[in-house]
Design a protein around this motif. Structure first.
Motif, mmCIF file in Angstrom:
data_model
loop_
_atom_site.group_PDB
_atom_site.id
_atom_site.type_symbol
_atom_site.label_atom_id
_atom_site.label_comp_id
_atom_site.label_asym_id
_atom_site.label_seq_id
_atom_site.Cartn_x
_atom_site.Cartn_y
_atom_site.Cartn_z
ATOM 1 N N ASN A 45 0.844 -1.186 0.000
ATOM 2 C CA ASN A 45 0.000 0.000 0.000
ATOM 3 C C ASN A 45 0.885 1.245 0.000
ATOM 4 O O ASN A 45 1.578 1.510 0.979
ATOM 5 C CB ASN A 45 -0.913 -0.008 1.233
ATOM 6 N N MET A 47 0.296 4.224 0.469
ATOM 7 C CA MET A 47 -0.024 5.137 1.556
ATOM 8 C C MET A 47 0.764 4.824 2.831
ATOM 9 O O MET A 47 0.978 5.699 3.663
ATOM 10 C CB MET A 47 -1.516 5.036 1.805
ATOM 11 N N LEU A 48 1.175 3.564 2.965
ATOM 12 C CA LEU A 48 1.850 3.174 4.201
ATOM 13 C C LEU A 48 3.345 3.475 4.197
ATOM 14 O O LEU A 48 4.016 3.318 5.216
ATOM 15 C CB LEU A 48 1.618 1.688 4.480
ATOM 16 N N TYR A 51 4.472 5.823 6.852
ATOM 17 C CA TYR A 51 4.382 5.211 8.183
ATOM 18 C C TYR A 51 5.580 4.291 8.420
ATOM 19 O O TYR A 51 6.096 4.190 9.520
ATOM 20 C CB TYR A 51 3.077 4.422 8.338
ATOM 21 N N GLN A 61 4.223 -4.932 7.528
ATOM 22 C CA GLN A 61 2.916 -4.268 7.530
ATOM 23 C C GLN A 61 2.664 -3.413 6.288
ATOM 24 O O GLN A 61 1.563 -2.921 6.087
ATOM 25 C CB GLN A 61 2.767 -3.420 8.797
ATOM 26 N N PRO A 64 -0.626 -5.211 3.129
ATOM 27 C CA PRO A 64 -1.864 -5.523 3.851
ATOM 28 C C PRO A 64 -2.539 -6.825 3.400
ATOM 29 O O PRO A 64 -3.369 -7.358 4.130
ATOM 30 C CB PRO A 64 -2.762 -4.318 3.570
ATOM 31 N N PRO B 73 -6.507 0.905 5.200
ATOM 32 C CA PRO B 73 -5.293 0.704 4.402
ATOM 33 C C PRO B 73 -4.414 -0.440 4.880
ATOM 34 O O PRO B 73 -3.517 -0.860 4.157
ATOM 35 C CB PRO B 73 -4.553 2.032 4.553
ATOM 36 N N THR B 74 -4.635 -0.948 6.083
ATOM 37 C CA THR B 74 -3.691 -1.931 6.631
ATOM 38 C C THR B 74 -4.256 -3.342 6.756
ATOM 39 O O THR B 74 -3.531 -4.263 7.091
ATOM 40 C CB THR B 74 -3.229 -1.519 8.046
ATOM 41 N N GLY B 75 -5.547 -3.487 6.517
ATOM 42 C CA GLY B 75 -6.149 -4.801 6.731
ATOM 43 C C GLY B 75 -6.483 -5.044 8.191
ATOM 44 O O GLY B 75 -6.678 -6.189 8.608
ATOM 45 N N LEU B 92 -2.836 -3.745 14.179
ATOM 46 C CA LEU B 92 -2.601 -3.282 12.809
ATOM 47 C C LEU B 92 -3.115 -1.867 12.564
ATOM 48 O O LEU B 92 -2.756 -1.231 11.580
ATOM 49 C CB LEU B 92 -3.265 -4.241 11.801
ATOM 50 N N ILE B 94 -3.457 1.946 12.417
ATOM 51 C CA ILE B 94 -2.464 3.032 12.486
ATOM 52 C C ILE B 94 -3.107 4.371 12.837
ATOM 53 O O ILE B 94 -2.462 5.423 12.767
ATOM 54 C CB ILE B 94 -1.674 3.163 11.160
#
Ligand SMILES: Cc1cc2nc3c(=O)[nH]c(=O)nc-3n(C[C@H](O)[C@H](O)[C@H](O)COP(=O)(O)OP(=O)(O)OC[C@H]3O[C@@H](n4cnc5c(N)ncnc54)[C@H](O)[C@@H]3O)c2cc1C
Lengths: 417, 174
Positions: A45, A47-48, A51, A61, A64, B73-75, B92, B94
């Motif tokens: 992703n 977007m991550l 992060y 992480q 996903p 977005p992270t599941g 998970l 965020i």
């Protein structure tokens, strides 16, 4: 060349691709599915990435959908680390850089987008960063190990502000510059933007608006950026560009496939070429507010489009009627929400109590957009009601809506009135 | 058999017993900044002097096709295969608030660690063969825990909520 049984080709391995794969199998498609990607990583992703760079999530992480689970579970052949270079939609053949050719029956283009870099002097400097891919995250992480002191972020977008937050939290000095006159030029009304800007300035962020990047030079410290019609250049250790995203369409014959900013698609995610679909950040679906087709580069939008494409490719008749631009971003202790159109209104309502800020924008008696700062609780209610009202041509508050939704909308509308 | 929590809108008197039971069950301390999962909404209808009050006790509807799952977005948000409850994996989450913009019912709230918090359909209790805490204490019988098929089959449904599809309909309202 791979021929034979029924085959579906999916170009790209982002979330639009993943949802298409899932939908194909869940709708009973049993033929072969081939996924082509230029990336060597599993479905990640974008977007991550910020992060991960900030150390807020682990490397695993970033993915996903898990590492390879989805491909196994849904029986996909993956052809990684080699971009598709040609799509011959007449002969229905996909070719990747490794020379693999596949004859398909149907194809989904889900190649996403890439950060746009302006064609200016010095832009290729290795002090210039962008943020989207796993490798972008690695690069920036490495740069941060050198303990840089100052970052220049070009682009006061949703991605730009996440970059600002990232550097701020590292204790760095940050300057945010944009050609536009205020922050979030597309999503925020100038009055709303002002409130956010004041808070950023209080936190020590330097803001430069109306600043068009003209030239980048490497210096002993790192990098120096000059702006058009300005004597004041900006020097920093590193520079990040987030001024927008361009659809990845290089491999497409634009004389045959209709492409504007992205590939034009209908409500079933079909392009103008039979058997060829597109979804996600590469596709231009319907904006239900303007009635025009527009790339709406959002995670959930890409997933819905991919799923709709997959279902239709498997023979299930389904439509995704469209979307409106909407963003929620949580940064530096603030929440900003922008929904719909905040510019072309004939009536505006506002409520501001020093912390919480709400704006509603109306046109011809219809709610067309909102801005919220530090209140997210009704954001989803309003967004969904707005989309609903556009699709059904109803006012945003209407008895045809679910009662809880109706109640929440009424509550917030009267509160602001 | 999949069950869901329904509310008979004509029976809800807004007493808040369900809210308290929910907090007790889930160890929620509002004074510590922990958000409640269940809330009571009051709605005034009509204009003076012909007004009426409506109370609605609401929590996550565990939609069949949950927008929060698609938006996450992270599941971190998933659907339990057995109970069909929409559940959040705090490890998970965020805290990006994407689910808040996805949910049509304003359900997602965040604790002090920015983890999304909401009703999990009292999974623990239900697995042990008990009713969800809110349903157990409801003094008027407005909240009910019923099989989805049974509710859908009822002719004169006067409840709020087809929780499966996340669509609320109120019929039979004077
Ligand atoms: C920093 C950042 C923050 C974001 N924040 C948010 C947010 O808060 N909320 C939100 O909703 N959205 C956000 N987004 C946008 C969101 O990530 C995208 O809308 C979404 O990931 C699009 O999915 P996709 O599948 O269309 O494309 P992508 O995820 O871009 O996937 C496309 C894939 O195709 C591959 N590919 C490209 N060209 C080829 C080729 N020629 N051959 C083979 N493969 C190819 C790419 O490598 C990529 O892996 C953010 C994006 C970024 C970068």
């Amino acid at each position: 060349m791979l021929t034979g049984r029924k085959k579906i080709a999916i170009i790209g391995n982002g979330c639009a691709s993943a949802e298409c794969l899932k939908a194909l199998r869940e709708s009973g498609y049993s033929g072969e599915i081939h996924i082509f990607t230029d990336s060597k990583w599993p479905i990640y992703n974008p977007m991550l990435t910020t992060y991960y760079v900030a150390g807020k999530i682990t490397f695993d992480q970033l993915f996903p959908y898990g590492k390879d689970l989805l491909y196994k579970k849904y029986r996909a052949h993956v052809h990684p680390a080699s971009p598709v270079v040609t799509l011959d939609h007449e002969e229905k053949i996909v070719v990747n850089e490794d020379g693999l050719e596949l004859k398909y029956n149907q194809c989904l283009i889900a190649s996403g987008g890439s950060p746009f870099l302006p064609p200016i002097e010095g832009i290729e400097s290795n002090r210039v960063y962008t943020m989207r891919k796993v490798d972008d995250a690695f690069r920036l992480r490495e740069a941060l190990l050198e303990k840089p002191e100052k970052a220049l972020v070009i682009g006061a977008s949703m991605i730009g502000i996440k970059m600002v937050e990232l550097f701020y939290q590292q204790g760095m000095e940050v300057c945010l510059a944009d050609l536009a006159g205020h922050i979030f030029p597309l999503a925020a009304h100038p009055e709303c933007a002002q409130v956010i800007e004041n808070r950023l300035i209080k936190k020590g962020i330097k803001l430069r608006f109306g600043a068009a990047l003209e030239k980048v030079e490497e210096t002993a410290r790192g990098v120096k950026a000059s702006f058009k019609n300005s004597n004041e250049s900006e020097e920093a250790d590193l520079l990040v560009i987030c001024i927008g995203v361009r659809a990845n369409t290089d491999f497409i014959d634009q004389k045959q496939v209709e492409v504007k900013q992205g590939i034009l698609i209908d409500e079933q995610m079909r392009t103008n070429v039979p058997g060829l679909y597109a979804a996600g950040d590469v596709a231009q679906g319907k904006n239900t507010l303007s009635g025009e087709r527009q790339i709406i580069g959002l995670w959930a939008n890409a997933r819905y489009q991919g799923r709709t494409a997959g279902r239709n490719m498997a023979g299930v008749d389904e439509t995704f009627p469209g979307n409106i631009p909407h963003n929620i971003t949580h940064f530096m202790g603030m929440d900003f929400v922008g929904i719909g159109d905040v510019n072309n209104y004939d009536k505006m309502e506002k409520k501001f109590d020093g912390k919480m800020f709400i704006q509603f924008f109306w046109k011809n008696g219809f709610l067309i957009g909102t801005n919220f700062i530090d209140t997210y609780t009704e954001a989803g209610v309003i967004k969904n009601a707005l989309i609903n009202s556009l699709i059904n041509n109803n006012p945003v508050y209407s008895h045809s809506l679910p009662i809880v939704q109706n109640m929440l909308i009424k509550k917030i509308l009267t509160e602001v009135k | 058999m999949v069950k869901a929590i329904y509310l008979d809108i004509n029976l809800c008197c807004g007493c808040g017993a369900c809210v308290v039971a929910c907090m007790d069950q889930n160890d929620i301390f509002p004074e510590k900044g922990q958000p409640a999962y269940r809330r009571i909404y009051t709605m005034e209808e009509g204009q003076f002097p012909n007004t009426s009050f409506l109370y609605v006790s609401a929590a996550c509807l565990h939609c069949a096709d949950s927008p929060c799952i698609m938006g996450c977005p992270t599941g971190a948000i998933t659907k339990d295969r057995q109970t069909k409850a929409v559940i959040v994996n705090g490890d998970l989450c965020i805290g990006c608030h994407s689910c808040a913009l996805a949910c049509p019912f304003g359900v997602p709230r965040y604790d002090l660690e920015e983890k999304m918090q909401k009703c999990d359909l009292c999974s623990e209790r239900v697995e042990a063969g008990l009713q969800p805490a809110c349903v157990r204490v409801c003094p008027t019988g407005a909240l009910q825990f019923k099989s989805i098929n049974k509710v859908l089959g009822e002719k004169e449904f006067k409840f709020v909520g087809n929780i499966v599809s996340g669509v609320h309909k109120v019929t039979n309202r004077r």
